[in-house]
Design an enzyme around this catalytic site. Structure first.
Site, PDB file in Angstrom:
ATOM      1  CE1 TYR A  22      -4.125   1.880   0.394  1.00 18.22           C
ATOM      2  CE2 TYR A  22      -2.622   3.396   1.498  1.00 18.22           C
ATOM      3  CZ  TYR A  22      -3.834   3.144   0.885  1.00 18.22           C
ATOM      4  OH  TYR A  22      -4.756   4.155   0.759  1.00 18.22           O
ATOM      5  CG  PHE A  50      -7.373  17.289 -24.819  1.00 25.41           C
ATOM      6  CD1 PHE A  50      -7.461  16.748 -26.096  1.00 25.41           C
ATOM      7  CD2 PHE A  50      -7.709  16.505 -23.743  1.00 25.41           C
ATOM      8  CE1 PHE A  50      -7.880  15.424 -26.275  1.00 25.41           C
ATOM      9  CE2 PHE A  50      -8.120  15.178 -23.922  1.00 25.41           C
ATOM     10  CZ  PHE A  50      -8.198  14.649 -25.187  1.00 25.41           C
ATOM     11  CB  THR A  51     -12.217  16.964 -24.516  1.00 22.68           C
ATOM     12  OG1 THR A  51     -11.282  15.885 -24.368  1.00 22.68           O
ATOM     13  CG2 THR A  51     -12.554  17.118 -25.997  1.00 22.68           C
ATOM     14  CG  ASP A  70      -1.501  17.712 -21.990  1.00 19.27           C
ATOM     15  OD1 ASP A  70      -0.850  16.640 -21.943  1.00 19.27           O
ATOM     16  OD2 ASP A  70      -2.710  17.748 -22.262  1.00 19.27           O
ATOM     17  CE  LYS A 110      -3.886  10.054 -24.609  1.00 21.73           C
ATOM     18  NZ  LYS A 110      -4.699  10.090 -23.383  1.00 21.73           N
ATOM     19  NE  ARG A 139     -11.799  14.351 -30.332  1.00 16.34           N
ATOM     20  CZ  ARG A 139     -11.682  14.043 -29.034  1.00 16.34           C
ATOM     21  NH1 ARG A 139     -10.505  13.827 -28.492  1.00 16.34           N
ATOM     22  NH2 ARG A 139     -12.738  13.946 -28.268  1.00 16.34           N
ATOM     23  CG  PHE A 151     -16.390  13.701 -26.990  1.00 15.64           C
ATOM     24  CD1 PHE A 151     -16.244  14.861 -26.238  1.00 15.64           C
ATOM     25  CD2 PHE A 151     -15.495  12.665 -26.785  1.00 15.64           C
ATOM     26  CE1 PHE A 151     -15.234  14.971 -25.289  1.00 15.64           C
ATOM     27  CE2 PHE A 151     -14.472  12.767 -25.855  1.00 15.64           C
ATOM     28  CZ  PHE A 151     -14.345  13.924 -25.095  1.00 15.64           C
TER      29      PHE A 151
HETATM   30  N1  F0G Z   1      -4.197  15.681 -22.742  1.00 18.04           N
HETATM   31  C1  F0G Z   1      -4.145  15.235 -24.005  1.00 18.04           C
HETATM   32  C2  F0G Z   1      -3.396  16.018 -25.022  1.00 18.04           C
HETATM   33  C3  F0G Z   1      -4.789  14.046 -24.353  1.00 18.04           C
HETATM   34  O1  F0G Z   1      -4.727  13.626 -25.605  1.00 18.04           O
HETATM   35  C4  F0G Z   1      -5.506  13.331 -23.355  1.00 18.04           C
HETATM   36  C5  F0G Z   1      -6.244  12.126 -23.693  1.00 18.04           C
HETATM   37  C6  F0G Z   1      -5.524  13.834 -22.053  1.00 18.04           C
HETATM   38  C7  F0G Z   1      -4.853  15.002 -21.787  1.00 18.04           C
HETATM   39  C8  F0G Z   1      -6.279  13.158 -20.953  1.00 18.04           C
HETATM   40  O2  F0G Z   1      -5.642  12.009 -20.528  1.00 18.04           O
HETATM   41  O3  F0G Z   1      -7.248  10.186 -21.112  1.00 18.04           O
HETATM   42  O4  F0G Z   1      -5.317   9.791 -19.574  1.00 18.04           O
HETATM   43  O5  F0G Z   1      -7.240  11.136 -18.831  1.00 18.04           O
HETATM   44  N2  F0G Z   1      -6.531  11.812 -24.875  1.00 18.04           N
HETATM   45  C9  F0G Z   1      -7.183  10.626 -25.322  1.00 18.04           C
HETATM   46  C10 F0G Z   1      -7.382  10.695 -26.807  1.00 18.04           C
HETATM   47  C11 F0G Z   1      -8.419  10.248 -24.580  1.00 18.04           C
HETATM   48  O6  F0G Z   1      -8.022   9.790 -27.353  1.00 18.04           O
HETATM   49  O7  F0G Z   1      -6.868  11.618 -27.449  1.00 18.04           O
HETATM   50  P1  F0G Z   1      -6.420  10.713 -19.988  1.00 18.04           P
END
Ligand code: F0G
Length: 458
Positions: free
Chosen positions: A73, A125-126, A216, A259, A383, A450
């Site tokens: 833990y 980014f979303t 990021d 990624k 997108r 989305f």
């Molecule tokens: N920042 C970027 C540039 C990303 O592409 C993503 C995730 C995140 C942050 C968030 O990270 O998913 O680990 O919580 N991108 C994925 C995509 C979901 O399909 O582009 P996460």
């Protein structure tokens, strides 16, 4: 010298069989999924280009590392290996692991943002933007104009427009801007890199005003490879050296290790600021878990530490990005409208150019992703207007200039032959584009719509 092709710097040890549905079955599957590729079952997909997130293949070294998981833990050995790797490879001082990137975004937003603040960034980014908004800030896009033009061949479309940044500082005051959000590479612009020249200039300007940079770094090694290939003065530097140079110009970082870092799950918050570290370490126990595992198993942290080291190898990036460029070149040769230049993690189809007959209210990118699935079982991701969501104040759709479908390539998973099949299908869908009609949204979730929105054919 005669041309010598390159090939992947690995061979395949284990395979995962693929299934292919009939066209009738695919038509039913996409209808049942509300014409949203996120709602398809993975087993109904032939070639899965939904995302490069958590979908890459781990190496035998990473799998061996999984067996070294120390599932204590507190104080897991794998945490210390990861911490040392983040310090040595990435150059950040302090590490707080999280289960994935958005958890780190949640924490840094809560720690640095006050209600009424503004966060300038190189395109949204979303999940990043949503966490900024939920913490009380307004996101302001300060990316260069070229990023919004799919036909601009500008090599560093991720760059920040210094005039836009300066104008925001002049308008709202530096004390309302806790940080600049700087992504390497810029996902929503088509996987476009930033240049180090631009980052240095942003650093100079922000330092003058006491504004931090939150990096990021989800695809930082891919960005570094593009700098090595395209930015004057970096041809003799390694990807690893460039990654460090980028990071050293920033204060804090959020990472989705799913990624670049070649793992199926994981992320972290990194910072050079001892006070931010202190707060994040405190906050992580509320949302994720103890500060030495942050929602991850020990084995996941071990795989991440090894994956980070593999990700900064020049040969790996050359093959990874080479494969993306290969697919892009096939489509360009066939005259298919895509975002130029080809980015690092996928090829982005220009849905507005595919379907001039559709307005953005008829969801051209959502339509294109569905048509592609029906044609060949290839799964892509919208997108465009669906991903852009609604304006937090007016409640109206945000209408992004870019209305794209992303063919995202997982790392070390598919072969050149798969890319050929994908290209053939995209070309066929493009040839039949005139016949397509759009979609209407029949279910819309409140957050990040989305992922789960449902549609019907018009
Ligand atoms: N920042 C970027 C540039 C990303 O592409 C993503 C995730 C995140 C942050 C968030 O990270 O998913 O680990 O919580 N991108 C994925 C995509 C979901 O399909 O582009 P996460």
């Amino acid at each position: 010298m005669k041309k010598r092709s390159w090939a992947e710097p690995y061979k395949i040890k284990m395979v995962e069989p693929l299934k292919m549905l009939s066209k009738q079955e695919r038509l039913k599957a996409i209808k049942d999924a509300g014409y949203n590729t996120f709602l398809l079952r993975s087993e109904d997909v032939y070639i899965d280009l939904l995302t490069d997130s958590g979908t890459s293949a781990m190496s035998d070294r990473q799998w061996a590392g999984m067996m070294l998981g120390d599932e204590a833990y507190a104080g897991s050995r794998n945490f210390y290996h990861l911490e040392e790797t983040v310090q040595n490879v990435y150059g950040y001082k302090h590490l707080v692991p999280t289960h994935q990137g958005r958890a780190a975004e949640h924490m840094i937003s809560k720690i640095l943002i006050k209600k009424g603040d503004f966060i300038p960034g190189n395109m949204y980014f979303t999940t990043t933007k949503l966490h900024q908004e939920m913490a009380g800030a307004k996101f302001v896009d300060v990316i260069v104009d070229e990023a919004h033009d799919p036909n601009s061949e500008y090599p560093f479309k991720g760059d920040i427009d210094l005039n836009k940044l300066q104008a925001l500082i002049d308008k709202v005051g530096a004390d309302k801007i806790p940080y600049v959000a700087m992504a390497t590479t810029v996902n929503m612009a088509g996987g476009q890199p930033i240049s180090l020249g631009n980052l240095k200039a942003v650093r100079e300007l922000t330092q003058k005003h006491g504004i931090d940079i939150v990096h990021d770094m989800t695809r930082v090694a891919e960005n570094a490879y593009m700098i090595q290939q395209k930015e004057a003065g970096y041809q003799d530097k390694t990807v690893a050296e460039i990654v460090k140079e980028i990071n050293l110009l920033t204060d804090h970082a959020t990472m989705s290790a799913k990624k670049d870092a070649l793992v199926n799950i994981g992320g972290f918050l990194a910072t050079n600021d001892p006070e931010v570290f202190q707060e994040a370490r405190n906050m992580v126990v509320v949302y994720e878990g103890l500060h030495t595992y942050g929602g991850l198993a020990g084995r996941d942290m071990e795989a991440m530490a090894i994956g980070i080291k593999e990700s900064v190898a020049d040969g790996h990036q050359r093959a990874r990005i080479g494969q993306v460029q290969y697919l892009g070149d096939l489509l360009l040769k066939a005259g298919v409208p895509i975002v130029k230049p080809v980015g690092t993690h996928g090829v982005f189809l220009d849905a507005k150019a595919f379907y001039p007959q559709l307005t953005q209210d008829e969801f051209p990118a959502q339509t294109l992703a569905a048509e592609l699935y029906v044609d060949s079982g290839v799964r892509a991701m919208e997108r465009g207007v669906v991903s852009a969501g609604r304006n937090a104040e007016t409640g109206k759709h945000n209408y992004p200039k870019l209305e794209l479908v992303r063919l995202t390539i997982p790392r070390r998973v598919y072969t050149q032959a798969h890319m050929d099949v994908v290209a053939e299908s995209v070309i066929e869908v493009y040839e039949k584009a005139k016949e397509a009609s759009g979609l209407k949204m029949v279910y819309e979730p409140k957050y990040l719509r989305f992922f789960q929105a449902r549609f019907e054919k018009l």
